[in-house]
Design an enzyme around this catalytic site. Sequence first.
Site, PDB file in Angstrom:
ATOM      1  N   ALA A 143       9.994 -38.694  -4.165  1.00 16.03           N
ATOM      2  CA  ALA A 143      10.391 -38.977  -5.544  1.00 16.03           C
ATOM      3  C   ALA A 143      10.609 -40.476  -5.612  1.00 16.03           C
ATOM      4  CB  ALA A 143      11.665 -38.216  -5.900  1.00 16.03           C
ATOM      5  N   GLU A 199       0.836  -1.204   0.000  1.00 14.21           N
ATOM      6  CA  GLU A 199       0.000   0.000   0.000  1.00 14.21           C
ATOM      7  C   GLU A 199       0.871   1.254   0.000  1.00 14.21           C
ATOM      8  OE1 GLU A 199      -0.035  -2.593   1.914  1.00 14.21           O
ATOM      9  OE2 GLU A 199      -2.009  -3.070   2.741  1.00 14.21           O
ATOM     10  N   ALA A 203      16.668 -49.361  -5.237  1.00 13.15           N
ATOM     11  CA  ALA A 203      16.522 -50.770  -5.622  1.00 13.15           C
ATOM     12  C   ALA A 203      17.122 -51.654  -4.534  1.00 13.15           C
ATOM     13  CB  ALA A 203      17.218 -51.010  -6.962  1.00 13.15           C
TER      14      ALA A 203
HETATM   15  C1  AOF Z   1       0.266  -5.117   4.477  1.00  9.56           C
HETATM   16  N1  AOF Z   1       0.868  -4.915   3.281  1.00  9.56           N
HETATM   17  O1  AOF Z   1       2.418  -5.391   1.765  1.00  9.56           O
HETATM   18  C2  AOF Z   1       2.359  -6.702   3.696  1.00  9.56           C
HETATM   19  C3  AOF Z   1       1.676  -6.947   4.913  1.00  9.56           C
HETATM   20  O2  AOF Z   1       7.322  -6.622   9.818  1.00  9.56           O
HETATM   21  P1  AOF Z   1       6.452  -5.869   8.869  1.00  9.56           P
HETATM   22  O3  AOF Z   1       6.210  -4.461   9.251  1.00  9.56           O
HETATM   23  O4  AOF Z   1       6.941  -5.983   7.428  1.00  9.56           O
HETATM   24  O5  AOF Z   1       5.009  -6.568   8.920  1.00  9.56           O
HETATM   25  C4  AOF Z   1       4.843  -7.886   8.485  1.00  9.56           C
HETATM   26  C5  AOF Z   1       3.410  -8.308   8.616  1.00  9.56           C
HETATM   27  O6  AOF Z   1       2.534  -7.399   7.953  1.00  9.56           O
HETATM   28  C6  AOF Z   1       3.171  -9.654   7.945  1.00  9.56           C
HETATM   29  O7  AOF Z   1       3.371 -10.737   8.827  1.00  9.56           O
HETATM   30  C7  AOF Z   1       1.722  -9.535   7.506  1.00  9.56           C
HETATM   31  O8  AOF Z   1       0.840  -9.785   8.567  1.00  9.56           O
HETATM   32  C8  AOF Z   1       1.627  -8.073   7.110  1.00  9.56           C
HETATM   33  N2  AOF Z   1       2.066  -7.942   5.721  1.00  9.56           N
HETATM   34  N3  AOF Z   1       0.636  -6.159   5.254  1.00  9.56           N
HETATM   35  O9  AOF Z   1      -0.605  -4.342   4.864  1.00  9.56           O
HETATM   36  C9  AOF Z   1       1.888  -5.650   2.851  1.00  9.56           C
HETATM   37  N4  AOF Z   1       3.416  -7.436   3.321  1.00  9.56           N
HETATM   38 ZN    ZN Z   2       1.241  -2.980   6.014  1.00  9.75          ZN
END
Ligand code: AOF
Ligand code: ZN
Length: 328
Positions: A154, A55, A163
């Site tokens: 596999a 975002e 074998a």
């Molecule tokens: C979002 N947008 O693009 C992502 C999210 O350690 P941080 O700050 O990077 O937060 C990681 C957590 O945020 C991750 O475990 C997940 O819950 C959320 N990821 N959230 O709004 C994003 N990558």
């Molecule tokens: Zn975020």
Amino acid sequence: MAGFITDEAAMAHALELALRGPAAGPNPRVGCVLLRDGQVIGEGWHRGAGTPHAEVDALCGVDARGATAVVTLEPCAHTGRTGPCAQALIDAGVAEVVIAVEDPNPVAGGGAQLLRAAGIEVRTGVGAESVRRMLEPWLVAVGRGRPFVTLKLASTLDGRVAAADGSSRWITSAESREHAHRLRAEVDAILVGTGTALIDRPALTARLPDGSLAEHQPLRVVLGDREVPGDWLRITGHDPAEALAQLAAREVRHVLVEGGPTVSAAFLRAGMVDRVLAYIAPVLLGDGRSAVQSLGIGTLADGIRLRTEQVQMRGPDVLLSARVEEEI
Ligand code: AOF
Ligand code: ZN
């Protein structure tokens, strides 16, 4: 994209953007598209832990007042390695947020509620199925607090991995092995037992078709008590739950268990396999070691029955992908 873009089409595009991010790592792949009057005014994606979330990447340099943000994952509500995305969308004056799937992370979740409380219209579940498919290992791992486990097998058509004389190279085709290498580049860790590490001495590296090393190399883990030379994370004992707890502590979301038969059986017996990927070569041996050691199952009704997800061909081999359903 030309013409008026629907939320659904924008979500499909957000998913494409998400896929530009790395499959491995502690964070999910997320994509975001900003729309005004059905036109794209911004887009972004997450490039991995420690970098801006999708975002924030999309909002960068864009006047998003009154816009619609279309995001594959519920915007986060927490300050982690970066700030809360829900707040960033509120501050940017976004009027509407369209979300595919909820964030199961107890630390980061709650963004939708925060957005609604700020008077922003929130629609969820748009394009959820395809987003969930992309994010499944991460969603399961974070929701449950332990890594998603893919068990790779596999074997021959009759389930043998060697074998009678012990010869085992190669049962599956070069195409299958190349595919397995690509898979390694998408997981956080690869785990084998000490037996496999000592006998097969697998490099367990992710290689590209030309033999060079892939950019992302998974953590190499060996489970068991015997000493193993090489660059491994050693986990002593034989308990899958303990191994997964240690890996979870290292923020491993997806682990690929690559054998041998003893470790495969241990994970299956412990109910700690989420998906089986079986490369099956059209070879019959009749004798020899089977891919999975005893599971202690005496009668058919007790068999571990999987749900087939996908069947593909890799050269002459069949690649079967099947889910182990959780018992609820
Ligand atoms: C979002 N947008 O693009 C992502 C999210 O350690 P941080 O700050 O990077 O937060 C990681 C957590 O945020 C991750 O475990 C997940 O819950 C959320 N990821 N959230 O709004 C994003 N990558
Ligand atoms: Zn975020």
